[in-house]
Design a protein around this motif. Structure first.
Motif, PDB file in Angstrom:
ATOM      1  N   TYR A  69       0.833  -1.203   0.000  1.00  0.00           N
ATOM      2  CA  TYR A  69       0.000   0.000   0.000  1.00  0.00           C
ATOM      3  C   TYR A  69       0.873   1.261   0.000  1.00  0.00           C
ATOM      4  O   TYR A  69       0.657   2.185  -0.781  1.00  0.00           O
ATOM      5  N   VAL A  70       1.881   1.264   0.849  1.00  0.00           N
ATOM      6  CA  VAL A  70       2.774   2.421   0.960  1.00  0.00           C
ATOM      7  C   VAL A  70       3.597   2.588  -0.319  1.00  0.00           C
ATOM      8  O   VAL A  70       3.728   3.695  -0.845  1.00  0.00           O
ATOM      9  N   ALA A  71       4.128   1.483  -0.835  1.00  0.00           N
ATOM     10  CA  ALA A  71       4.963   1.541  -2.037  1.00  0.00           C
ATOM     11  C   ALA A  71       4.167   2.008  -3.257  1.00  0.00           C
ATOM     12  O   ALA A  71       4.657   2.818  -4.052  1.00  0.00           O
ATOM     13  N   GLU A  72       2.927   1.502  -3.403  1.00  0.00           N
ATOM     14  CA  GLU A  72       2.097   1.894  -4.545  1.00  0.00           C
ATOM     15  C   GLU A  72       1.787   3.380  -4.546  1.00  0.00           C
ATOM     16  O   GLU A  72       1.570   3.975  -5.593  1.00  0.00           O
ATOM     17  N   ARG A  73       1.735   3.966  -3.383  1.00  0.00           N
ATOM     18  CA  ARG A  73       1.407   5.382  -3.278  1.00  0.00           C
ATOM     19  C   ARG A  73       2.642   6.270  -3.202  1.00  0.00           C
ATOM     20  O   ARG A  73       2.547   7.479  -3.144  1.00  0.00           O
ATOM     21  N   GLY A  74       3.806   5.653  -3.186  1.00  0.00           N
ATOM     22  CA  GLY A  74       5.054   6.421  -3.152  1.00  0.00           C
ATOM     23  C   GLY A  74       5.239   7.198  -1.866  1.00  0.00           C
ATOM     24  O   GLY A  74       5.858   8.265  -1.857  1.00  0.00           O
ATOM     25  N   ILE A  75       4.719   6.679  -0.776  1.00  0.00           N
ATOM     26  CA  ILE A  75       4.844   7.357   0.512  1.00  0.00           C
ATOM     27  C   ILE A  75       6.255   7.135   1.042  1.00  0.00           C
ATOM     28  O   ILE A  75       6.654   5.995   1.277  1.00  0.00           O
ATOM     29  N   PRO A  76       7.035   8.194   1.230  1.00  0.00           N
ATOM     30  CA  PRO A  76       8.393   8.031   1.757  1.00  0.00           C
ATOM     31  C   PRO A  76       8.370   7.574   3.196  1.00  0.00           C
ATOM     32  O   PRO A  76       7.481   7.944   3.983  1.00  0.00           O
ATOM     33  N   SER A  77       9.335   6.753   3.570  1.00  0.00           N
ATOM     34  CA  SER A  77       9.381   6.215   4.925  1.00  0.00           C
ATOM     35  C   SER A  77       9.549   7.332   5.952  1.00  0.00           C
ATOM     36  O   SER A  77       9.137   7.183   7.100  1.00  0.00           O
ATOM     37  N   ASP A  78      10.114   8.454   5.549  1.00  0.00           N
ATOM     38  CA  ASP A  78      10.272   9.594   6.457  1.00  0.00           C
ATOM     39  C   ASP A  78       8.911  10.161   6.883  1.00  0.00           C
ATOM     40  O   ASP A  78       8.805  10.787   7.931  1.00  0.00           O
ATOM     41  N   ASP A  79       7.887   9.929   6.066  1.00  0.00           N
ATOM     42  CA  ASP A  79       6.542  10.426   6.378  1.00  0.00           C
ATOM     43  C   ASP A  79       5.781   9.509   7.313  1.00  0.00           C
ATOM     44  O   ASP A  79       4.699   9.863   7.790  1.00  0.00           O
ATOM     45  N   LEU A  80       6.317   8.306   7.561  1.00  0.00           N
ATOM     46  CA  LEU A  80       5.641   7.359   8.441  1.00  0.00           C
ATOM     47  C   LEU A  80       6.025   7.628   9.879  1.00  0.00           C
ATOM     48  O   LEU A  80       7.178   7.895  10.184  1.00  0.00           O
ATOM     49  N   ALA A  81       5.041   7.564  10.760  1.00  0.00           N
ATOM     50  CA  ALA A  81       5.312   7.697  12.189  1.00  0.00           C
ATOM     51  C   ALA A  81       5.856   6.367  12.674  1.00  0.00           C
ATOM     52  O   ALA A  81       5.333   5.320  12.345  1.00  0.00           O
ATOM     53  N   VAL A  82       6.909   6.417  13.443  1.00  0.00           N
ATOM     54  CA  VAL A  82       7.490   5.191  13.985  1.00  0.00           C
ATOM     55  C   VAL A  82       6.704   4.806  15.207  1.00  0.00           C
ATOM     56  O   VAL A  82       6.514   5.600  16.117  1.00  0.00           O
ATOM     57  N   ALA A  83       6.195   3.550  15.216  1.00  0.00           N
ATOM     58  CA  ALA A  83       5.375   3.089  16.333  1.00  0.00           C
ATOM     59  C   ALA A  83       6.232   2.591  17.474  1.00  0.00           C
ATOM     60  O   ALA A  83       7.311   2.161  17.332  1.00  0.00           O
TER      61      ALA A  83
END
Length: 80
Positions: free
Chosen positions: A66-80
């Motif tokens: 899901y993340v890869a298909e949308r090109g969401i950079p890992s920097d934009d993800l909140a670390v749980a």
């Protein structure tokens, strides 16, 4: 380039077991209703666990896709 971002996504998400909808929402910094909508629309694959209505779980592979298909950079993800 997407291979690198996918690897970083796996590192950003909690490391064991499937994810709950609220964990996905927290990682994406969106409301949990947004995650449920993505599941209903078929954009994010999920499965039910338990009796009756059960509870939804999202595999790490589905989350990474899901993340890869949308090109969401890992920097934009909140670390749980």
């Amino acid at each position: 380039m997407q291979e690198n971002s996918t690897l970083r996504v796996a590192e950003a998400a909690p490391s064991t077991g499937p994810l709950r909808a609220k964990e996905v929402a927290a990682a994406l910094r969106v409301d949990v209703s947004t995650v449920y909508l993505a599941i209903r629309q078929g954009d994010l694959q999920a499965y039910r666990v338990g009796a009756g209505r059960g509870t939804l779980r999202i595999s790490r592979a589905a989350f990474d896709q899901y993340v890869a298909e949308r090109g969401i950079p890992s920097d934009d993800l909140a670390v749980a």
